[in-house]
Write an enzyme that holds these catalytic residues in place. Structure first.
Site, PDB file in Angstrom:
ATOM      1  N   ASP A 217       0.826  -1.202   0.000  1.00  0.00           N
ATOM      2  CA  ASP A 217       0.000   0.000   0.000  1.00  0.00           C
ATOM      3  C   ASP A 217       0.864   1.258   0.000  1.00  0.00           C
ATOM      4  OD1 ASP A 217      -2.755   1.137   0.685  1.00  0.00           O
ATOM      5  OD2 ASP A 217      -1.586   1.924   2.358  1.00  0.00           O
TER       6      ASP A 217
ATOM      7  N   GLU B 136       1.253  -0.485  -5.093  1.00  0.00           N
ATOM      8  CA  GLU B 136       0.253   0.555  -5.273  1.00  0.00           C
ATOM      9  C   GLU B 136       0.999   1.879  -5.358  1.00  0.00           C
ATOM     10  OE1 GLU B 136      -3.530   2.992  -3.494  1.00  0.00           O
ATOM     11  OE2 GLU B 136      -1.841   2.476  -2.235  1.00  0.00           O
TER      12      GLU B 136
HETATM   13  C1  GLC Z   1      -4.269   3.206  -0.196  1.00  0.00           C
HETATM   14  C2  GLC Z   1      -5.540   2.400  -0.038  1.00  0.00           C
HETATM   15  C3  GLC Z   1      -6.612   3.270   0.551  1.00  0.00           C
HETATM   16  C4  GLC Z   1      -6.134   3.817   1.881  1.00  0.00           C
HETATM   17  C5  GLC Z   1      -4.786   4.524   1.725  1.00  0.00           C
HETATM   18  C6  GLC Z   1      -4.160   4.815   3.047  1.00  0.00           C
HETATM   19  O1  GLC Z   1      -4.406   4.195  -1.140  1.00  0.00           O
HETATM   20  O2  GLC Z   1      -5.916   1.848  -1.259  1.00  0.00           O
HETATM   21  O3  GLC Z   1      -7.809   2.576   0.708  1.00  0.00           O
HETATM   22  O4  GLC Z   1      -7.072   4.708   2.406  1.00  0.00           O
HETATM   23  O5  GLC Z   1      -3.859   3.736   1.022  1.00  0.00           O
HETATM   24  O6  GLC Z   1      -3.707   3.623   3.632  1.00  0.00           O
END
Ligand code: GLC
Length: 551
Positions: free
Chosen positions: A198, A240
């Site tokens: 993440d 991500e």
């Molecule tokens: C990422 C996740 C999201 C979350 C953020 C903070 O973007 O996909 O859902 O709120 O990280 O952890």
């Protein structure tokens, strides 16, 4: 070893999927019970949204203990059973790995804020003023006004890129870097196949930069990868990194950082192309997508648990997307749109199928967001992104078959809008209907998997003479597939430039066309898509001369 290069991924929100004990929250045993369904759909790998202890201020992306499971979702033993049962079916499991921040309820932060002498003080990023790192953007623009928050108890400001309840960890501190490796190790030892990592661009901060994609961040991520390669060969890391393609490229390193990365910028352009009925923006982003190392792969998607992000879209186009896809201001969130796939596409079966076919025609391993395979709706009355995280609709019974709890005890209400309510949209009825979205998708996925050129192959545009008709050539180890998608909802007559003359058959309908030159004249119905391959040995009905409408 490179299974992820031709795999179908599925994002599961465990809380929303299936409740085995009737407490109103989906749980791990519930998910285990549904593995046969996922196998039927053709899923190769699950990505589980965070399941760790958390006050759930950001649906689990605010972890308060990396080593235990949220009690409402089950326990570590349930997790072991899930992994074993998935593996028994040849499916893999990734969990979310939230590295950038913890919950403010994590014992590290509680201790850190309590005293400057706490051994955990330096686990977080503190400052006496809120002025440092002014070039770092705010991500949750609808709720946060600064990346710094004053902490009364600590007597200092702390740094957070997301909600104030999610303080950023301080990766300058070797103890933090080690602590994250310990967390990784714990879950890898339980047999998982890797992580969806993440928010990775934000691990380090540096004055005078936007505090994203820093060399220090890449260096640490390479260490994580080396640790996994050495101790858990075959496990993978999926990034991500919501960035432009050229900024995502370094996350693949020389094949020594991430195995996979989400292709964020291509996603909104699929929606732009569908609505404008023109491939222009898709062409632009695909041409801007760099080559990646042989052992790496893009992960492509239409929707996920977050808002449909428009961060990688220029402001004019963002406005246009909001007007087209989020006419009600409540549909907007931060720089995005908090709606599900089916409502975005006006619940039009032909457009939804086309969207998937288009996605599967592009390079990369696709991921499906739970519920989108049956065309679930959303609920814009729910706070934040919760409207796209409602209970999975298994059947037309009470609580959509998701839970035996009283409806008021569900973690979130089942979709009530009659167009998308369980009576209309559910797994059971779609399983029984060979032409349902679910079965159409299952068929597409089965063909997709049998044609690695779609996921792995090279990508080249083919001329069609019409901006509304997308055509590309995909090649892999001597196999060629030509994908043709009519982005328009009206009939189109085009000439597709083919790689070679001969007989071409559509894998989806079995229809075949003969061309003696390199141009294939073809009539497409609105939203029609074809996957054409050379017909050698293919028992298809051949239609010489005047081309026919395929499906
Ligand atoms: C990422 C996740 C999201 C979350 C953020 C903070 O973007 O996909 O859902 O709120 O990280 O952890």
């Amino acid at each position: 070893m490179m299974w992820y290069k031709n795999a179908v991924f599925y994002e599961v929100n465990v809380r929303a999927f299936a409740d085995s004990d009737g407490n109103g929250h989906g749980d791990l045993p519930g998910l285990t019970q549904k593995l046969d369904y996922l196998q039927y759909l053709g899923v190769d790998c699950l990505w589980l949204m965070p399941i760790f202890q958390s006050p759930l201020r950001d649906d689990g992306y605010d972890i308060s203990d990396y080593f235990s499971i949220q009690p409402a979702f089950g326990n570590v033993d349930d997790f072991k059973v899930l992994v074993a049962e998935a593996h028994r079916r040849g499916m893999k499991i990734l969990t979310d790995l939230v590295m950038n921040h913890t919950s403010d309820q994590h014992p590290w932060f509680r201790s850190a804020r309590s005293s400057r002498n706490s051994p955990y003080r330096d686990y977080y990023v503190w400052s006496d003023t809120p002025d440092k790192y002014p070039d770092a953007r705010i991500i949750f623009v609808d709720t946060e006004t600064s990346n710094w928050s004053w902490d009364e108890q600590a007597g200092q400001y702390y740094w957070h890129r997301f909600y104030a309840s999610q303080p950023d960890l301080n990766y300058e501190n070797p103890a933090v870097r080690q602590a994250m490796l310990d967390a990784l190790k714990f879950w890898l030892d339980l047999g998982i196949d890797g992580f969806r990592a993440d928010a990775v661009p934000y691990l380090f901060e540096r004055e005078g930069t936007i505090c994203e994609n820093l060399p220090e961040t890449h260096a640490y991520l390479k260490q994580v990868r080396a640790f996994m390669d050495e101790n858990y060969p075959g496990t993978i890391l999926l990034a991500e990194a919501n960035q432009w393609p050229e900024d995502v490229r370094p996350y693949f390193g020389d094949g020594d950082e991430f195995h996979m990365g989400f292709h964020f910028p291509v996603m909104p352009r699929i929606f732009i192309s569908l609505r404008s009925q023109s491939k222009e923006d898709l062409v632009w982003i695909m041409n801007r997508t760099p080559q990646i190392p042989e052992n790496c792969q893009w992960c492509t998607f239409l929707r996920n648990h977050d808002e449909l992000t428009l961060e990688m879209v220029i402001p004019d186009k963002r406005e246009w997307m909001w007007q087209e896809y989020a006419p009600d201001p409540r549909m907007r969130l931060n720089l995005g749109i908090r709606r599900r796939l089916a409502p975005l596409l006006d619940n039009d079966p032909a457009r939804i199928r086309l969207a998937f076919a288009l996605l599967f025609s592009l390079p990369g391993s696709p991921i499906i967001y739970y519920g989108d395979e049956i065309g679930m709706g959303d609920n814009i009355d729910l706070f934040d992104r919760n409207g796209v995280r409602t209970p999975m609709q298994w059947n037309a019974g009470p609580n959509a078959g998701f839970s035996t709890a009283a409806p008021e005890d569900l973690y979130a209400p089942v979709i009530a809008d009659p167009q998308y309510a369980p009576a209309k949209v559910n797994v059971e009825s779609q399983l029984a209907d060979p032409d349902s979205l679910l079965n159409t998708l299952r068929n597409l996925l089965a063909i997709h998997k049998g044609r690695p050129e779609l996921a792995w192959g090279t990508f080249a545009w083919l001329e069609t003479g019409d901006l509304a008709v997308f055509a590309c050539q995909r090649d892999w180890m001597g196999q060629t597939l030509v994908a043709v998608c009519n982005l328009a909802d009206t009939e189109r007559a085009v000439k597709v430039e083919m790689p070679s003359a001969g007989e071409w058959s559509d894998l989806l309908s079995g229809r075949a066309w003969l061309t003696d030159g390199l141009e294939l004249p073809i009539h497409l119905s609105g939203s029609q898509y074809l996957w054409l391959v050379k017909s050698w040995g293919y028992a298809a009905e051949t239609i010489p001369g005047e081309p026919q409408v395929g499906i």
